[in-house]
Design a protein around this motif. Structure first.
Motif, PDB file in Angstrom:
ATOM      1  N   ALA A 263      -7.149  -9.999  22.280  1.00  0.00           N
ATOM      2  CA  ALA A 263      -6.063  -9.043  22.314  1.00  0.00           C
ATOM      3  C   ALA A 263      -4.972  -9.645  21.182  1.00  0.00           C
ATOM      4  O   ALA A 263      -4.698  -8.542  20.495  1.00  0.00           O
ATOM      5  N   GLY A 264      -4.639 -10.777  21.044  1.00  0.00           N
ATOM      6  CA  GLY A 264      -3.618 -10.998  20.223  1.00  0.00           C
ATOM      7  C   GLY A 264      -4.123 -10.923  18.569  1.00  0.00           C
ATOM      8  O   GLY A 264      -3.332 -10.484  17.809  1.00  0.00           O
ATOM      9  N   ALA A 265      -5.388 -11.139  18.426  1.00  0.00           N
ATOM     10  CA  ALA A 265      -6.033 -11.003  17.192  1.00  0.00           C
ATOM     11  C   ALA A 265      -6.492  -9.778  16.596  1.00  0.00           C
ATOM     12  O   ALA A 265      -5.992  -9.345  15.473  1.00  0.00           O
ATOM     13  N   LEU A 266      -6.838  -8.936  17.468  1.00  0.00           N
ATOM     14  CA  LEU A 266      -7.324  -7.557  17.008  1.00  0.00           C
ATOM     15  C   LEU A 266      -6.558  -6.323  17.560  1.00  0.00           C
ATOM     16  O   LEU A 266      -6.306  -5.713  16.505  1.00  0.00           O
ATOM     17  N   VAL A 267      -5.885  -6.361  18.748  1.00  0.00           N
ATOM     18  CA  VAL A 267      -5.087  -5.391  18.867  1.00  0.00           C
ATOM     19  C   VAL A 267      -3.761  -4.695  17.781  1.00  0.00           C
ATOM     20  O   VAL A 267      -3.710  -3.564  17.486  1.00  0.00           O
ATOM     21  N   PRO A 268      -3.146  -5.792  17.273  1.00  0.00           N
ATOM     22  CA  PRO A 268      -2.256  -5.447  16.349  1.00  0.00           C
ATOM     23  C   PRO A 268      -2.881  -4.834  15.156  1.00  0.00           C
ATOM     24  O   PRO A 268      -2.114  -3.869  14.303  1.00  0.00           O
ATOM     25  N   SER A 269      -3.708  -5.354  14.578  1.00  0.00           N
ATOM     26  CA  SER A 269      -4.520  -4.859  13.597  1.00  0.00           C
ATOM     27  C   SER A 269      -4.831  -3.459  13.757  1.00  0.00           C
ATOM     28  O   SER A 269      -4.977  -2.536  12.805  1.00  0.00           O
ATOM     29  N   LEU A 270      -5.793  -3.213  14.711  1.00  0.00           N
ATOM     30  CA  LEU A 270      -6.110  -2.082  15.447  1.00  0.00           C
ATOM     31  C   LEU A 270      -4.995  -0.904  15.424  1.00  0.00           C
ATOM     32  O   LEU A 270      -4.836   0.379  15.177  1.00  0.00           O
ATOM     33  N   MET A 271      -3.761  -1.447  15.915  1.00  0.00           N
ATOM     34  CA  MET A 271      -2.580  -0.446  16.201  1.00  0.00           C
ATOM     35  C   MET A 271      -2.125  -0.032  14.749  1.00  0.00           C
ATOM     36  O   MET A 271      -1.783   1.047  14.577  1.00  0.00           O
ATOM     37  N   LEU A 272      -2.073  -0.963  13.665  1.00  0.00           N
ATOM     38  CA  LEU A 272      -1.741  -0.518  12.321  1.00  0.00           C
ATOM     39  C   LEU A 272      -2.764   0.610  11.715  1.00  0.00           C
ATOM     40  O   LEU A 272      -2.417   1.484  11.104  1.00  0.00           O
ATOM     41  N   LEU A 273      -4.210   0.188  12.087  1.00  0.00           N
ATOM     42  CA  LEU A 273      -5.037   1.161  11.434  1.00  0.00           C
ATOM     43  C   LEU A 273      -5.197   2.398  12.254  1.00  0.00           C
ATOM     44  O   LEU A 273      -5.408   3.643  11.632  1.00  0.00           O
TER      45      LEU A 273
ATOM     46  N   ALA B 258      -9.895  -0.425  22.769  1.00  0.00           N
ATOM     47  CA  ALA B 258     -10.245  -1.385  23.821  1.00  0.00           C
ATOM     48  C   ALA B 258     -10.917  -0.809  24.775  1.00  0.00           C
ATOM     49  O   ALA B 258     -11.944  -1.717  25.552  1.00  0.00           O
ATOM     50  N   ALA B 259     -10.759   0.315  25.064  1.00  0.00           N
ATOM     51  CA  ALA B 259     -11.411   1.034  26.265  1.00  0.00           C
ATOM     52  C   ALA B 259     -12.874   1.135  25.947  1.00  0.00           C
ATOM     53  O   ALA B 259     -13.951   0.930  26.762  1.00  0.00           O
ATOM     54  N   ALA B 260     -13.288   1.425  24.717  1.00  0.00           N
ATOM     55  CA  ALA B 260     -14.521   1.572  24.149  1.00  0.00           C
ATOM     56  C   ALA B 260     -15.413   0.304  24.200  1.00  0.00           C
ATOM     57  O   ALA B 260     -16.693   0.285  24.556  1.00  0.00           O
ATOM     58  N   ALA B 261     -14.536  -0.849  23.903  1.00  0.00           N
ATOM     59  CA  ALA B 261     -15.165  -2.044  24.076  1.00  0.00           C
ATOM     60  C   ALA B 261     -15.559  -2.657  25.260  1.00  0.00           C
ATOM     61  O   ALA B 261     -16.699  -3.063  25.704  1.00  0.00           O
ATOM     62  N   ASN B 262     -14.789  -2.063  26.420  1.00  0.00           N
ATOM     63  CA  ASN B 262     -15.221  -2.348  27.843  1.00  0.00           C
ATOM     64  C   ASN B 262     -16.375  -1.515  28.170  1.00  0.00           C
ATOM     65  O   ASN B 262     -17.626  -2.045  28.853  1.00  0.00           O
ATOM     66  N   LEU B 263     -16.461  -0.211  27.806  1.00  0.00           N
ATOM     67  CA  LEU B 263     -17.526   0.518  28.269  1.00  0.00           C
ATOM     68  C   LEU B 263     -19.015  -0.128  27.396  1.00  0.00           C
ATOM     69  O   LEU B 263     -19.741  -0.082  28.015  1.00  0.00           O
ATOM     70  N   VAL B 264     -18.885  -0.460  26.085  1.00  0.00           N
ATOM     71  CA  VAL B 264     -19.826  -1.040  25.635  1.00  0.00           C
ATOM     72  C   VAL B 264     -20.437  -2.237  26.108  1.00  0.00           C
ATOM     73  O   VAL B 264     -21.744  -2.359  26.440  1.00  0.00           O
ATOM     74  N   CYS B 265     -19.602  -2.971  26.873  1.00  0.00           N
ATOM     75  CA  CYS B 265     -19.858  -4.307  27.613  1.00  0.00           C
ATOM     76  C   CYS B 265     -20.773  -3.857  28.797  1.00  0.00           C
ATOM     77  O   CYS B 265     -21.579  -4.536  29.149  1.00  0.00           O
ATOM     78  N   ALA B 266     -20.154  -2.793  29.497  1.00  0.00           N
ATOM     79  CA  ALA B 266     -20.887  -2.188  30.763  1.00  0.00           C
ATOM     80  C   ALA B 266     -22.283  -1.733  30.418  1.00  0.00           C
ATOM     81  O   ALA B 266     -23.218  -2.226  31.216  1.00  0.00           O
TER      82      ALA B 266
END
Length: 400
Positions: free
Chosen positions: A145-155, A165-173
């Motif tokens: 979360a600390g490494a990816l979320v800020p970059s995703l927010m800027l993008l 992040a929701a999509a990542a959880n669905l992929v894991c399921a």
């Protein structure tokens, strides 16, 4: 055939994903709060709502695992976390509050489900290590979360980051689905999901002296863990005049100490010390670490401050795996998931109650030193209780 390492891998991945889901919004709290027109301080309420939902869900986890299987329950947890994240993307504070509850409902059953799976696939003499490795998914999710979320927010913007992040959880399921048939073969479809089942985990814990003591200790340990991670940056910034970047680095190092500690303590416990004595030692280190943190001053060299915080983090963040392995050992046969759910209700209650009490105590004395110094008392008492407790006849040699 699914081996123990594959079981460990999927439970670790699921744990990391739901942990990332929990921390995705808090990582972006200032930006999200500005967009919603609320104070960023309300992130504390958000986290409390998440863990309140988790506490309720953990009580239902044992019966759900018995009926639907641990993998199916894990998949449901991932989907609930994804739904909660998607709801948090709606630009309204009420939607974020409801999203927090959904994330908590998804987060709560994950550890009981993984304990059910790992207790079946792991030899008794390796349980502390294996459970500790699985529990590294919690700080791993925080690091993601600390490494990816800020970059995703800027993008993508803050809403896009939540949806990613929701999509990542669905992929894991989806990834977990091929393992479902084999790992959920022990499910009992005739198991009722009655409201009364929510009380079963609590009754099991309160009726078993060893589980009751472990639950009480986890209540205290979770207060120490969340108080460290929630207030450390502010304490270093206001009390020791650290810049926010330096304070954030110190918190990262404390969390890294927790990651290393979770694996190291599990290995040491399995190599002869035993889980109960290991937990007693960690409680003593927590007590000393919290007192030492309270006594830090701006005049002390930075390296000394970081050493204290890494040691404190290694104990206050690193206890979980050894603890969960001992709960699984002490649980009656076939009830590891139920016992874990029951003890986690006490753990999550500490998470909900602890940080606000820590904050209120610190506000009363107008210093965070008071909060950290106060932590030394209950953690020290846990050390004494664990050392005085008699090993259960049900526990294996690895638990004594």
């Amino acid at each position: 055939m699914t081996g123990p390492w594959m079981t460990l891998a999927i439970t670790l991945a699921v744990q990391a994903m739901v942990s990332m889901a929990l921390l995705t919004l808090p990582v972006m709290a200032p930006v999200v709060a500005s967009a919603l027109g609320v104070s960023a301080a309300l992130v504390g309420v958000y986290v409390a709502l998440v863990y309140a939902g988790a506490m309720a869900a953990s009580l239902a986890a044992g019966a759900a695992v018995a009926r639907f299987g641990a993998i199916r329950v894990s998949q449901a947890g991932l989907v609930l976390c994804a739904a909660g994240l998607a709801l948090c993307a709606v630009p309204h504070a009420a939607a974020s509050a409801l999203g927090a509850v959904l994330i908590g409902l998804g987060y709560g059953p994950i550890t009981p489900s993984s304990s059910h799976l790992l207790s079946k696939s792991t030899p008794a003499h390796r349980m502390s290590l294996v459970f500790s490795v699985k529990q590294t998914g919690v700080p791993l999710g925080g690091m993601l979360a600390g490494a990816l979320v800020p970059s995703l927010m800027l993008l993508l913007g803050w809403q896009g980051a939540l949806l990613a992040a929701a999509a990542a959880n669905l992929v894991c399921a989806v990834i977990a689905q091929p393992l479902r048939a084999e790992l959920d073969a022990d499910r009992r479809t005739d198991k009722p999901m009655a409201l009364g089942n929510l009380a079963q985990p609590i009754r099991l814990v309160l009726g078993h002296p060893a589980l009751k003591m472990l639950a009480a200790c986890s209540f205290v340990f979770s207060i120490a863990q969340l108080s460290l991670t929630t207030y450390l940056v502010t304490y270093l910034n206001e009390g020791l005049a650290y810049g926010l970047v330096a304070a954030g680095l110190a918190l990262s190092l404390a969390q890294l100490g927790g990651v290393v500690g979770r694996i190291l303590w599990g290995w040491v416990a399995d190599r002869g010390m035993g889980a109960r004595r290991m937990l007693a030692l960690l409680a003593a280190v927590m007590a000393l670490g919290s007192a030492a943190t309270a006594l830090l001053s701006p005049a002390q060299p930075q390296w000394l401050v970081l050493v204290v915080l890494v040691v404190f983090g290694a104990s206050a963040i690193g206890w979980n795996g050894v603890y969960l392995a001992e709960v699984a050992r002490q649980a009656p046969p076939g009830l590891a998931g139920v016992a874990t759910g029951g003890t986690l209700a006490f753990t999550f209650f500490g998470v909900v109650l602890g940080p606000p009490v820590f904050g209120a105590l610190s506000a009363l004395f107008e210093t965070y030193r008071a909060g950290y110094l106060a932590l030394a008392v209950p953690t020290g008492l846990c050390c004494v209780a664990l050392l005085r407790a008699r090993p259960s006849a049900q526990a294996t040699d690895g638990g004594r």
